[in-house]
Every structure is written in structure tokens, then in C-alpha cells.
Enzyme design. Structure first.
Site, PDB file in Angstrom:
ATOM      1  CB  ALA A 167      17.575  19.548  51.538  1.00  0.00           C
ATOM      2  CB  ALA A 168      11.699  19.746  50.375  1.00  0.00           C
ATOM      3  N   GLY A 169      13.177  17.519  48.752  1.00  0.00           N
ATOM      4  CA  GLY A 169      13.170  16.269  47.980  1.00  0.00           C
ATOM      5  C   GLY A 169      14.141  15.255  48.574  1.00  0.00           C
ATOM      6  CG  ASP A 170      18.176  16.173  48.676  1.00  0.00           C
ATOM      7  OD1 ASP A 170      17.977  15.578  47.595  1.00  0.00           O
ATOM      8  OD2 ASP A 170      18.835  17.217  48.759  1.00  0.00           O
TER       9      ASP A 170
HETATM   10  O1  RIB Z   1      18.861  19.132  46.815  1.00  0.00           O
HETATM   11  C1  RIB Z   1      19.485  20.220  47.431  1.00  0.00           C
HETATM   12  C2  RIB Z   1      20.957  20.191  47.167  1.00  0.00           C
HETATM   13  O2  RIB Z   1      21.174  20.408  45.798  1.00  0.00           O
HETATM   14  C3  RIB Z   1      21.757  21.256  47.864  1.00  0.00           C
HETATM   15  O3  RIB Z   1      22.173  20.883  49.149  1.00  0.00           O
HETATM   16  C4  RIB Z   1      22.891  21.532  46.899  1.00  0.00           C
HETATM   17  O4  RIB Z   1      24.145  21.133  47.382  1.00  0.00           O
HETATM   18  C5  RIB Z   1      22.525  20.775  45.627  1.00  0.00           C
HETATM   19  O5  RIB Z   1      23.233  19.601  45.518  1.00  0.00           O
END
Ligand code: RIB
Length: 312
Positions: A249-252
């Protein structure tokens, strides 16, 4: 005035094992810990924006099951407007994640309910999309749904952020309508058809996409920083050096941070600095949404570390 952020995307339940290393095909290894976290690229980006002050609404599908209920509660706790999330007759999306000792992950997503989001759902949301200030999308829902949302948003002049993950090819006429395309190196390689093993390769690949009409490409390269490529040139966004626990989730966090800053009309360079700090903070903790910083953490971190990026 703060623009409204609309995220259309996936909502997953993450099942995570922590191990010393990733297993080879056919190999069994012993892990050290199993944990579950709220995840899904769409939901992660929605929560990341909301924690950083964004006014966020999410569109997505979950199942009528315990996982779905938990994920919905978590979005609400994080001040994400969930009124447009549908509970459908399919299992909630899941992600099976392995994280090694260096914090690097490998992920298998089983879309489940995420795959049931259809073009008719997007059509019914035409007005909501048109009235958003910033639209954030990824590719864990059907591509045709993403393309339709982009068509509506583009015609209405909405700022569109597309994270092309997981990597898949996207028609150039769709890419042209995206305000900020935010791939990592492997996604850029797939979209351009060129290798992105080094910076020169990344530059060539970005040029291919620019020549196909892309507006701005923000390439995220993890601890190597990010690069912005556009029709007038390129610039570098430094990364912050932090201890890595889990890169999930770093990119998120980066994209959510960018959306929140753009919604406040921040200039791109400063918005990217906040995005980079959000991404850095996310790798210091385990899990997807559990690792996303809030505004106080981010501001404190930037106060302490701003000098460090100036010297890069
Ligand atoms: O970007 C990370 C995410 O990728 C995770 O939370 C997982 O659910 C996938 O969607």
C-alpha cells in the site's frame, strides 16, 4: 475550496503471511506470522486521501459476508462516504499477500465482488462523477468500467488520476483522457512495451506513452523516488529514507496523498512531496490501511525530514 474526491475501485480483505523469503514454485516454507488487514487498491487510496483531509466518496462492490461488513465499517471509521458501495451476491474480494524480511510483497488478488461492478452502475452514477473534483481509479475492477468512468469525467473536466495496477494494456484513447497516469516500473513496461530496468529505459518508455498522447506520467520507483514526465520535460521527486517493515500500500498512500493535495489546489511539486512522504510513512508499518498516515503524522514527518530531500 476543497474539491470532492471520488474513488471508484476495489475493496479487498487482505490475508497476509510474513516470511523470511518468498517461496519458490513447488516449495513449502514456514512463515512467522499471519494477519488480516483491510485492503484493496481502491479502498486504500480512498482511506489514504481521507486520512490526509480529503472529502472522499467511494464506489465499489463488496459481498454480503463478514469480510464485507468489516471493510465497510473500516471505511466509515475513516470518514469515507460509503453510501454508493453495493453489497452483491458474490464473495468480498480477497488478496493473498506474502511479505518477506525486506518488507517486499507478492500479491494474488481474487476479485470476487469487485468484478461485478458494471457499466450500468457507472452510467447510473453519471451525475456523481460529473460533480467530482478529482476521480481516482485503479485496475482491480473491470477495465470497461474504468474506461467508462474516464469518458464521463473527462467530458466534465474532472481531474483524473489512474493507477494502472495490476498492469494491463489500456487503449490510447483512454490514456489521453487521464490527467495523471501513475504507474510503477513494471506497469510502465507493460503499457509501453519497453524494458524499464534502469532510469534510461524508464525515460524511453515514458516517451512512448507521451507520444501516444499521455498528459503527465508520474512514475513511482519506491526508494528511488518518483519521476514526472510531461510534454515540457521531466522532474524528480525525492524519496525519504525510512526503515522498511512492509511495502504493501505504499503506492496507494502516495496516490491518496497526491489526490488529497490536488483537491486542495496545491501545486504539483508540493503535492508530490506530500505524496512521497505518505508513501514513506506507509512502509514503516505492517498492513495496507493500517499503515496509512494521518495528517498530523504527515506534517510532523515533513517538518523533520524536509531538509533531507532538499539535499538530494
Ligand atoms: O496495493 C496494495 C493492495 O493490493 C492490497 O491491499 C491488496 O488488497 C491488493 O489490492
Amino acid at each position: 475550496m476543497k474539491l470532492k474526491i471520488l474513488v471508484i475501485g476495489s475493496i479487498n480483505y487482505d490475508l497476509v503471511v510474513f516470511t523470511s523469503r518468498h517461496p519458490a514454485p513447488g516449495e513449502t516454507i514456514i512463515g512467522s506470522l499471519f494477519q488480516t488487514f483491510p485492503g484493496g487498491k481502491g479502498a486504500n487510496q480512498a482511506v489514504a486521501s481521507a486520512r490526509l483531509g480529503g472529502d472522499v466518496q467511494m464506489v465499489g462492490n463488496i459481498g454480503q459476508d463478514g469480510f464485507g461488513e468489516e471493510l465497510l465499517d473500516n471505511l466509515r471509521i475513516n470518514q469515507v462516504d460509503t453510501t454508493l458501495i453495493q453489497q452483491v451476491n458474490k464473495s468480498t474480494g480477497t488478496a493473498l499477500i506474502t511479505v518477506n524480511a525486506d518488507g517486499q510483497n507478492s500479491i494474488v488478488v481474487v476479485p470476487g465482488a469487485n468484478a461485478t461492478l458494471g457499466k450500468e452502475d457507472i452510467q447510473a452514477l453519471r451525475k456523481t462523477i460529473q460533480s467530482a473534483g478529482v476521480l481516482v481509479l485503479q485496475l482491480e475492477i473491470p477495465l470497461e468500467v474504468v474506461m467508462q468512468a474516464i469518458d464521463i469525467a473527462y467530458a466534465a473536466g474532472v481531474i483524473i488520476l489512474l493507477n494502472p495496477a495490476p498492469a494491463m494494456s489500456i487503449p490510447p484513447e483512454t490514456l489521453k483522457k487521464v490527467s495523471y497516469l501513475i504507474p510503477n516500473e513494471s506497469e510502465l513496461a507493460l503499457l509501453s512495451g519497453l524494458p524499464t530496468d534502469d532510469l534510461e529505459g524508464c525515460r524511453r518508455a515514458a516517451q512512448v506513452l507521451l507520444s501516444r498522447g499521455c498528459n503527465q506520467i508520474i512514475l513511482t520507483r519506491g526508494d528511488q523516488g518518483a519521476f514526472v514526465f510531461n510534454q515540457t520535460g521531466e522532474f524528480f521527486v525525492p524519496s525519504f529514507k525510512v526503515p522498511v517493515v512492509d511495502t504493501t500500500a505504499a503506492g496507494d498512500a502516495f496516490i491518496g496523498g497526491l489526490a488529497a493535495a490536488l483537491a486542495e489546489d496545491m501545486d504539483l511539486q508540493n503535492a508530490l512531496l506530500r505524496a512521497s512522504a505518505a508513501g514513506a510513512l506507509a512502509v514503516t508499518k505492517a498492513g495496507a490501511q493500517t499503515s496509512l498516515p494521518d495528517i498530523t503524522e504527515l506534517d510532523d514527518f515533513l517538518k523533520k525530514h524536509k531538509q533531507e530531500v532538499k539535499s538530494q
